[in-house]
Design an enzyme around this catalytic site. Sequence first.
Site, PDB file in Angstrom:
ATOM      1  N   TRP A 131      26.945  88.263  23.511  1.00  0.00           N
ATOM      2  CA  TRP A 131      27.795  87.656  24.547  1.00  0.00           C
ATOM      3  C   TRP A 131      29.108  88.447  24.558  1.00  0.00           C
ATOM      4  O   TRP A 131      29.746  88.616  23.500  1.00  0.00           O
ATOM      5  CB  TRP A 131      28.038  86.193  24.167  1.00  0.00           C
ATOM      6  CG  TRP A 131      28.884  85.424  25.133  1.00  0.00           C
ATOM      7  CD1 TRP A 131      28.750  85.384  26.489  1.00  0.00           C
ATOM      8  CD2 TRP A 131      29.975  84.553  24.796  1.00  0.00           C
ATOM      9  NE1 TRP A 131      29.697  84.545  27.018  1.00  0.00           N
ATOM     10  CE2 TRP A 131      30.465  84.029  26.005  1.00  0.00           C
ATOM     11  CE3 TRP A 131      30.590  84.174  23.606  1.00  0.00           C
ATOM     12  CZ2 TRP A 131      31.530  83.139  26.060  1.00  0.00           C
ATOM     13  CZ3 TRP A 131      31.650  83.294  23.653  1.00  0.00           C
ATOM     14  CH2 TRP A 131      32.102  82.771  24.860  1.00  0.00           C
ATOM     15  N   ASP A 212      26.834  81.125  16.012  1.00  0.00           N
ATOM     16  CA  ASP A 212      27.188  80.635  17.344  1.00  0.00           C
ATOM     17  C   ASP A 212      26.013  79.784  17.835  1.00  0.00           C
ATOM     18  O   ASP A 212      24.905  80.287  18.039  1.00  0.00           O
ATOM     19  CB  ASP A 212      27.420  81.851  18.265  1.00  0.00           C
ATOM     20  CG  ASP A 212      27.883  81.426  19.653  1.00  0.00           C
ATOM     21  OD1 ASP A 212      27.774  80.230  19.981  1.00  0.00           O
ATOM     22  OD2 ASP A 212      28.336  82.303  20.419  1.00  0.00           O
ATOM     23  N   LYS A 247      26.387  73.194  27.466  1.00  0.00           N
ATOM     24  CA  LYS A 247      25.087  73.377  28.109  1.00  0.00           C
ATOM     25  C   LYS A 247      24.192  72.156  27.914  1.00  0.00           C
ATOM     26  O   LYS A 247      23.587  71.671  28.850  1.00  0.00           O
ATOM     27  CB  LYS A 247      24.363  74.601  27.547  1.00  0.00           C
ATOM     28  CG  LYS A 247      25.247  75.752  27.161  1.00  0.00           C
ATOM     29  CD  LYS A 247      25.702  76.576  28.328  1.00  0.00           C
ATOM     30  CE  LYS A 247      26.699  77.619  27.855  1.00  0.00           C
ATOM     31  NZ  LYS A 247      27.064  78.605  28.833  1.00  0.00           N
TER      32      LYS A 247
HETATM   33  C1  LMR Z   1      27.473  82.769  29.636  1.00  0.00           C
HETATM   34  O1  LMR Z   1      27.181  83.552  28.734  1.00  0.00           O
HETATM   35  O2  LMR Z   1      27.211  82.979  30.820  1.00  0.00           O
HETATM   36  C2  LMR Z   1      28.133  81.478  29.286  1.00  0.00           C
HETATM   37  O3  LMR Z   1      28.294  81.358  27.914  1.00  0.00           O
HETATM   38  C3  LMR Z   1      29.387  81.232  30.047  1.00  0.00           C
HETATM   39  C4  LMR Z   1      30.523  82.090  29.578  1.00  0.00           C
HETATM   40  O4  LMR Z   1      31.565  81.523  29.260  1.00  0.00           O
HETATM   41  O5  LMR Z   1      30.389  83.308  29.534  1.00  0.00           O
END
Ligand code: LMR
Length: 398
Positions: A131, A212, A247
Amino acid sequence: MFFERIEQAPADPILGLTDAFKADPRSSKINLGVGVYQNEDGITPVMKCVKEAEQILLEEEKSKTYLPITGFPEYGQFARELIFGKDNPLATDGRAVSCHCPGGTGALRIGADFIHQQHVSNTVWISDPTWANHYQIMTSAGIKFERYPYYDRVNHSLAFERMLETLLQAKEGDVVLLHACCHNPTGVDPTVEQWETLGAFLKEHKLLPFVDFAYQGLGKGLNEDAQGVRILNKYCPEMLIASSFSKNFGLYSERVGVLTVTSEDVETAKRVLSQIKIAVRTAISNPPAHGEKVVLKVLSDTRLRSMWEQELSEIRERIHKMRQELVDKLSAAGAGDYKFFVEQNGMFSFSGLNKEQVEKLKADFGVYIVGSGRICVAGLNERNIDRLVEAFVAVTRE
Ligand code: LMR
């Protein structure tokens, strides 16, 4: 002038897409960027259990005074029960402490602040890919990062051996950031055996897991998705877990998360919590109340809780159904074998599309996905899936 030299920052790679999507005038556009669940009508609904809890809270609420710095203790306990299982002593025996943070991001940041401020470590190993926000959360807390390979792009699977091989370079005391389930962006998670191997590896090399946990219940089920964390904790009694209720409760805008830290004994855990309190007080003083109260109400009320579990399983099943349809439709359109989409967990599928193809999807078809090729399958429905398939086939054929 003070601000003249400030440079324009790039748009956020995920949330920036929503802005671009909103500004796109095409009615056929599809937003499969941000990780937000949309139902069959393309709406991100308020869960029924949440609506009911809110109605009750509206009647019951007598004060808006500050919450304790770490949130309500019962909230922390429910969070620990979800992470470790109701009957696990860790939920109640004081070795694990929890703190309400604003969303999973807030929990990651407070955890990172704690690590940095208490000189627990100065390096965190982050999966490649991950992420996008992980990097900046860690660096802005003062922790530097290294990357470990995670994804085998040829076989669409976990690059487990390369991951461990690279982690051999980690120094004793380094932190390893892991995704508990529904790995973002690949959707590929370790198997039970791999979690066991990983747990033993982290223990042997004296590495600290920071997990996470943003998607509990969105992958295989509430308990199934927690298996990795539970296994790791058998090997590593000290760990940090950043959970999110964005979520699995659809409480995105309420910013509801929890940081949980486990220690070897209760006395250590008390000292850890005292320092986490300082980190929270410094960053946000004390947490926002509404989302926490909603989660607490739903989890403590038998009827609302079973409604929640039911609604969550419907979301999970719908995502799975859309994954299967996507595979079937891509195969019927002659796009090739995308069976791996159904093997991935959670909201995301890692499509393998390159940056140019992702750009073309947006420019020519108004289909927004993340630059890494991540598709939010939780945004697919019967009305937009054919358009996605058509666009997908077009950009991959060229
Ligand atoms: C995502 O990865 O799309 C979500 O976790 C929202 C975000 O805050 O990036």
